[in-house]
Scaffold this motif. Structure first.
Motif, PDB file in Angstrom:
ATOM      1  N   GLN A  84       1.073  10.536   6.358  1.00 31.46           N
ATOM      2  CA  GLN A  84       0.336   9.450   5.707  1.00 31.46           C
ATOM      3  C   GLN A  84       1.292   8.572   4.911  1.00 31.46           C
ATOM      4  N   SER A  85       2.153   9.233   4.145  1.00 28.04           N
ATOM      5  CA  SER A  85       3.096   8.512   3.307  1.00 28.04           C
ATOM      6  C   SER A  85       4.035   7.669   4.153  1.00 28.04           C
TER       7      SER A  85
ATOM      8  N   SER B 234       2.290   4.722   5.650  1.00 27.99           N
ATOM      9  CA  SER B 234       1.961   3.658   4.702  1.00 27.99           C
ATOM     10  C   SER B 234       3.177   2.815   4.358  1.00 27.99           C
TER      11      SER B 234
ATOM     12  N   ASN C   4       0.807  -1.222   0.000  1.00 30.41           N
ATOM     13  CA  ASN C   4       0.000   0.000   0.000  1.00 30.41           C
ATOM     14  C   ASN C   4       0.836   1.266   0.000  1.00 30.41           C
TER      15      ASN C   4
ATOM     16  N   LEU D  51       2.262   4.614  -0.879  1.00 31.14           N
ATOM     17  CA  LEU D  51       1.664   5.663  -1.696  1.00 31.14           C
ATOM     18  C   LEU D  51       2.642   6.206  -2.735  1.00 31.14           C
TER      19      LEU D  51
END
Lengths: 754, 133, 435
Positions: free
Chosen positions: A734-735, A738, A442, A444
């Motif tokens: 977020q990156s 992930s 997942n 990014l």
């Protein structure tokens, strides 16, 4: 051809058959036998995996060229290779055959002249040998003529497929192929050449996302490569201090870092470390007379070992063969090295931090040396793959580990359990099983997405948000994990950073900052040399260190043989401000390592339980292993989940860094100060008991996951990839989460404990 | 928001546009000259094509050579390019230039071309009817 | 709404309606649907007359997307043709520029020459005809003055050799004449190719025609000057070069490339102000940012900013027509209303009794559109116009029906520059996204 006429041979173009005859080949290899019919169909994606380089190349090219001759003599085959030197190699291999077939071959990279490049563009046929960066440059600069260039593209052959999987460069490559397909409105047939992997489906998923069912796998049954490995252990006597020896040496000596010695420790005199010199001597003996690569893990160590090796050359009155290379080298040193590596008359050995520095290029080498455990199994594989590229040449790996003499005062867990040796051994055993770190599914890849956005704008001379999203993020596109909302947020942020601007019709163009970046040659690379952090104490720089883990104020690190506490972190300038930390057990957090996968840590645990001694360890290394195992038994660490160490509790997770970091973030969220530290998590008790820590683990295993922003609220050093600086804090977190936090694995472990 | 057109503005625009219309009409249509043209043309209508070159009246204000060509062409409603090339060569003329000149003249006087198309080339029946009337 | 009752030729009517229904800018008959902008038209008309008299001109028409730049440029081109000028028009694109080093300028030049138009050949391809007119005119002059044709041609071409690269140009014209005399079609064709800048190497040109030079990136402007002069010798009043989509220069991501082009524009502007380019006029079309962006627009080039700066008093409706820049303001609903009226008038062949929709009906149609796509219906009106034209066609088919009953069948979407990619291109969030 002797014996029965092979079927595949007869399928090839007559002229190619002629060539094979005249080259006096005995027979086609099994990979070639199988690959030829598949590739001759012209519409089957194929992955060819074998140990040797040559077998694979011909397996791809013989049928590809044959197809070209029969279907479209003016067709184009693109071969993508990771390094200039490898492309030059490939060119030499193909030259003769292609001259015979009257097919033009075009090597294409930074060193090729522009007149040759324009010649190709006028008549884009034959075989193009190109790096991903040069391909990026072509798409960026030739936007309007791309349709013409790629209109007769028949195949794309991707070499060294395994090194692209999961990396920034790999993502960029996927994107480039996708963009070419969009230009042609037609799929391109892909042929991948890969080293043998344990799980070939990873390669298929990378090369043909969402179409893995249609990929043909061709694996060699009897094409093996000899692998020679030797790991040598060196013991550092108990009372020595490891100092990085660079131009900063003088500074360290000037600072009396022993000023505040812990009163409980004996006041013994400190001697300089001896292991580095011993390692250098060994390297001097075995590396001279051939081309080799040596990989220590930090710039400081590159300089340290280069100095020692060059001194040895001088001392023995032989010409210098050892050259340093890393991201921060002075211009003179860098060009000196590049010159030395380019020439072919004298042997040269490069000491470097990575195989992919821009500009460094050395062809195949005889052997590879890895000093201290490698950053990952994948990188070990990649580094090792630089040796033994010719048939009948083995891959040769020399490993070096250093452990402190047993019984030194104030040992850390890392010392007692000989973690370096364990880690190195675990990596090698996994390498032999053909395992390597799988790409995060997942991920990014926002950094590479930013680069592709800027490139697409250059290619089209401006693009609207809708079509841009369609091109890069829609179903089947390489960045399809990004939602529309996030994409628009990303664009807005890029606007704020002046990477993008918009004209009144809404067309996206390069902003002021964007324009200067895209016009610089370094733009085409999706990756950058990782920066190292400067360690500063009391206003003085102690040295530099590569750090791949997140940093938090208050955590403790080991540097130059001392324990320091992190007072502050400057992410922009890459500085860590530290203070001497007194008391407590030295942390296992050493820095200078890569990020270790759970599988490696589990293998280390298994090695502690087992009684086998791998044959590639030398006597000293074996001694280390035995010592570790006996300590493990003595302290009854089998199945143990934690060790109470006074001010700290050490959680023995034996998980990878991603899970450990995730767990320490979760603990942090619940008010517990924790930092990932090798295979453990170091928790500051701060007055509370071990039980209360266990209770928190219980809470964690039964709670919902907190928001990523909260989890990473006080984390520093979470910028990892080239373009991470352009992300908003929210997207960055977020990156990072992930790619680098494994929350499920962390919660799993917490559940087991509580 | 309720939709409403500004009537005053429309009126102003109409006035301005009228001026523009006049200006443009003058440029694009030469209708003022039409009466004079009829009189002139009546004198210029050619009769039988068999007359000798020197006796043929000038047509559309063209010189002798071009007039002759125009007259000959008007004999048929349609010509292939190849045929016209032969015709123009026989008169020591070049086809494209001649067509250009003839049509220019036709535009000047009648506001439309006499000859249309590239291959075949056709006679504009409207011009014929004007010339005949 | 009263339109003049001059009847409209069926040909013009058909040409306009066809273009509108295809969503393209009409190439002919624009004067029939022109709304307002009278002063701008008068200004350009004076420019054209001045050029026809042997002067020069330079205008930059600036307007937002949808303001009608291309329409205006086409109208001006049509006027120029009527006034017996030759018009060369082309759109810039990433490969066609005023300046380049990899053939981009030559590419623009070739496109201009391919689309060279005269009144009798308004759709391009007029170059061979112009050359032949040159010869025919020379022959006529020769007969009138009792000189030989060769002498006349020689004298005319001598004027050309005074200009840069004139020698080769003149040679090529001579070669064409020779080809015509000898019936050598290949030679004629090659000469035309040379004049169109289609030879990419000097070797090719030497082999085909025996001339030493070719039209290359560096000589494009000089070549245009030559061509303008030549058309005058052929009997035309001069030449207009109309370049649209200048925004492509603004979009170049390399500052050096942009500046090379801006420098060329400066050169052209200077020549115009000093009247050194005779019988040649330039009219360029671009967006406001192309002009005013101080980092990548024309204003980023200091010398241009000075010369192109608009009168600071020209604001709030006062239009400045003294400088080289003419700004076309975006359409207002009232403009649009009148435009639709004119289209209705054209559709009815100029006969008011044949109107298929009433004034109130047109207003109703506008309300209908505004409900569907908001302001875009008049700001970027190309598709709305198209649908209006479609509507009229349908009303014609279904005589007796009211527009309300038919308009539902016509689905109106906002005019966007995004072509293809209908799934995401139509997405509102993307279309209206602002950084």
């Amino acid at each position: 051809m002797t014996g029965t006429q092979s079927n595949s041979f007869s399928l090839l173009d007559k002229r190619i058959q002629q060539y094979i005859w005249s080259e006096k080949w005995e027979a086609l290899r099994d990979t070639q036998e199988l690959a030829i019919p598949a590739i001759l169909t012209g519409n089957i994606d194929t992955i060819i995996s074998a140990a040797t380089a040559a077998g694979k190349t011909e397996a791809a090219f013989l049928p590809a060229l044959s197809y070209l001759l029969s279907v479209d003599p003016n067709g184009l085959i693109i071969y993508i290779g990771p390094l200039k030197a490898l492309i030059n190699d490939q060119f030499l291999r193909l030259e003769k055959l292609c001259a015979l077939l009257e097919i033009p071959v075009w090597p294409w990279h930074g060193d090729i002249s522009s007149s040759i490049k324009s010649k190709f563009r006028k008549n884009p046929k034959g075989v193009l040998l190109i790096t991903p960066e040069s391909l990026e440059a072509t798409l960026f600069n030739q936007g309007s003529s791309l349709n013409g260039i790629f209109s007769r593209l028949l195949f794309v052959i991707i070499d060294e497929l395994h090194i692209f999987i999961g990396s920034e460069r790999g993502k960029q490559l996927q994107s480039l192929l996708h963009r070419i397909e969009v230009i042609r409105s037609k799929r391109i047939i892909r042929i991948g050449l890969s080293a043998t992997l344990g799980d070939m489906s990873l390669a298929a998923e990378f090369m043909c996302p969402n179409r893995t069912d249609a990929v043909a796998f061709i694996e060699s049954k009897n094409d093996t490569k000899d692998l020679l490995i030797k790991v040598r252990g060196f013991e550092e006597p108990a009372h020595t201090i490891c100092k990085p020896s660079s131009s900063l040496t003088n500074i360290i000596e000037a600072v009396d870092i022993d000023a505040d010695v812990d009163v409980t420790s004996k006041n013994t005199s400190k001697q300089p470390a001896i292991a580095p010199a011993q390692i250098a001597t060994d390297l001097f003996d075995v590396m001279r007379g051939s081309n080799n690569l040596i990989f220590p893990n930090s710039r400081a160590d590159v300089e340290l070992f280069t100095n020692k090796l060059q001194e040895l050359c001088e001392f023995n009155k032989v010409p210098n063969e050892f050259w340093p290379h890393h991201g921060n080298l002075s211009k003179e040193l860098r060009s000196e090295t590049e010159e030395a590596l380019k020439q072919t008359e004298h042997p040269a050995t490069a000491i470097c931090t990575s195989t992919l520095e821009l500009g460094i290029d050395i062809g195949s080498v005889k052997s590879v040396a890895q000093i201290y455990p490698p950053p990952s199994v994948a990188s070990l594989k990649q580094r090792l793959g630089r040796s033994g590229r010719r048939d009948n040449e083995p891959e040769i790996l020399r490993g070096y580990v250093v452990e402190k003499e047993f019984g030194n005062d104030n040992p850390s867990l890392a010392d007692d359990l000989r973690l370096s040796t364990l880690e190195f051994t675990a990596c090698i055993s996994l390498l032999i099983e053909k395992w390597f770190e799988p790409p995060v599914l997942n991920g990014l890849h926002l950094s590479t997405l930013i680069q592709q956005i800027l490139s697409a704008i250059g290619q089209d001379g401006g693009i609207y948000a809708g079509p841009l999203y369609q091109l890069l993020c829609s179903n089947g596109a390489p960045f399809s994990g990004i939602t529309k909302c996030d994409f628009l947020d990303l664009l807005s942020n890029l606007g704020k950073k002046e990477l993008l601007m918009q004209d009144s019709s809404g067309l996206l163009l390069h902003g002021r900052v964007g324009e200067s970046i895209v016009n610089h040659f370094s733009f085409y690379a999706a990756f950058s040399s990782p920066a190292e952090f400067r360690i500063v104490a009391g206003g003085t720089t102690l040295g530099t260190l590569p750090v791949k883990m997140m940093l938090k104020k208050g955590q403790r690190i080991l540097f130059a043989g001392r324990t320091w506490s992190v007072e502050d972190i400057d992410d922009d300038k890459k500085v860590i401000f530290v203070q001497r930390a007194r008391g407590g057990v030295p942390p296992a957090f050493i820095g200078g390592r890569g990020r270790v996968h759970t599988k490696v840590r589990q293998r280390m645990y298994e090695l502690l339980l087992s009684e086998d001694t791998p044959s590639y360890l030398d006597n000293m290394a074996i001694k280390f292993l035995v010592q570790a195992r006996s300590f493990f038994k003595k302290k009854e660490l089998e199945g143990a989940k934690f060790i109470d160490q006074g001010e700290q509790v050490t959680l023995l997770t034996w998980l990878g860094d991603n899970a450990n970091e995730a767990l320490s973030c979760l603990l942090g969220f619940h008010g517990i100060s924790a930092i990932a530290s090798g295979p453990t998590i170091e928790v500051q008790k701060r007055g509370s008991s071990v039980d209360s820590v266990i209770k928190v683990l219980h809470v964690i295993s039964h709670s919902d996951l907190p928001n990523v922003d909260l989890l990473l609220a006080d984390a520093s050093n979470i910028e990892r990839e080239k373009w991470d600086w352009a992300l908003s804090p929210g997207m960055l977190r977020q990156s990072y989460a992930s790619l680098y936090l494994d929350l499920p694995e962390a919660i799993d472990w917490a559940t087991q404990v509580a | 928001m309720p939709f409403s057109l500004d009537r005053e503005r429309i009126a102003d625009l109409e006035d301005e546009s009228k001026r523009g219309e006049l200006l443009l009409t003058k440029i694009f249509e030469n209708s003022e000259n039409s009466n004079d043209i009829d009189v002139e043309l009546a004198d210029q209508i050619t009769g039988s094509p068999a007359k000798e070159k020197s006796e043929l009246p000038k047509i559309l204000g063209l010189d002798a050579n071009l007039s002759e060509l125009a007259n000959r062409i008007m004999d048929r409603p349609k010509w292939s390019r190849a045929e016209l090339v032969l015709l123009t060569n026989s008169l020591d003329l070049m086809l494209d230039g001649a067509l250009e000149s003839i049509n220019e003249a036709s535009y000047d006087i009648l506001d439309m071309p006499l000859l249309e198309g590239d291959d075949p080339i056709e006679i504009n029946p409207e011009v014929i009817s004007v010339l005949k009337s | 709404m009263k339109n003049s009752s001059v009847s409209i030729r069926p040909k013009d009517r058909d040409a306009i309606l066809l273009s509108l229904r295809a969503g393209v800018v009409p190439k002919a008959g624009q004067h029939l649907i022109q709304v307002g902008r009278t002063r701008e038209i008068e200004t350009l008309l004076r420019d054209i007359e001045r050029i026809a008299d042997g002067g020069s001109g330079f205008r930059l028409i600036v307007g937002e997307y949808g303001a009608g730049k291309s329409f205006f440029l086409n109208l001006v081109s049509s006027i120029a043709l009527e006034k017996k000028l030759v018009v060369a028009s082309a759109d810039l694109n990433p490969d066609r520029r005023l300046h380049g080093s990899a053939g981009q300028a030559r590419s623009l030049y070739s496109e201009l020459m391919r689309r060279l138009s005269t009144r009798t050949k308004p759709d391009g391809g007029a170059l061979p005809g112009i050359i032949e007119k040159f010869i025919a005119t020379s022959k006529t002059e020769a007969r009138a003055s009792e000189k030989t044709v060769e002498e006349v041609i020689h004298k005319k071409l001598e004027h050309l050799t005074e200009l840069i690269n004139g020698y080769d140009f003149a040679s090529v014209i001579n070669i064409y004449c020779r080809g015509a005399d000898e019936g050598n079609e290949q030679l004629k064709a090659d000469a035309v190719r040379w004049l169109r800048g289609e030879f990419s190497t000097k070797t090719e040109a030497k082999a085909a025609l025996g001339v030493r030079g070719i039209v290359d990136d560096a000589s494009v402007y000089d070549q245009l000057k030559l061509m303008a002069r030549f058309t005058q010798e052929a009997g035309y009043a001069g030449m207009i070069v109309a370049l649209d989509e200048m925004v492509n220069l603004y979009k170049l991501s390399n500052a050096q490339a942009r500046n090379g082009n801006y420098e060329q524009i400066l050169r052209i502007l200077n020549d115009t102000l000093q009247c050194t380019a005779i019988g040649l006029g330039f009219i360029l079309g671009g967006t406001p940012e192309f002009l005013t962006d101080t980092r990548r627009g024309l204003y980023s080039y200091p010398a241009l900013q000075g010369r192109l700066a608009e009168n600071t008093f020209a604001k709030d409706g006062l239009v400045d027509l003294t400088g080289p820049v003419i700004r076309l303001t975006s359409l207002t609903p009232e403009d649009f209303y009148l435009l639709l009226c004119k289209i209705r008038h054209v559709h009815a062949g100029g006969d008011r009794t044949k109107y298929l929709i009433s004034d109130k009906g047109i207003e109703g149609f506008m309300i209908h559109c505004s409900k569907r796509i908001g302001d875009a219906y008049f700001r970027t009106p190309r598709t709305t116009i198209k649908y209006f034209a479609d509507l009229l066609a349908m009303l014609e088919q279904n005589s007796g029906s009211s527009w309300e009953s038919i308009v539902g069948a016509v689905d109106i979407i906002a005019d966007t520059e995004i072509s293809g990619n209908s799934e995401i291109g139509d997405d509102e969030d993307f279309a209206s996204f602002k950084l």
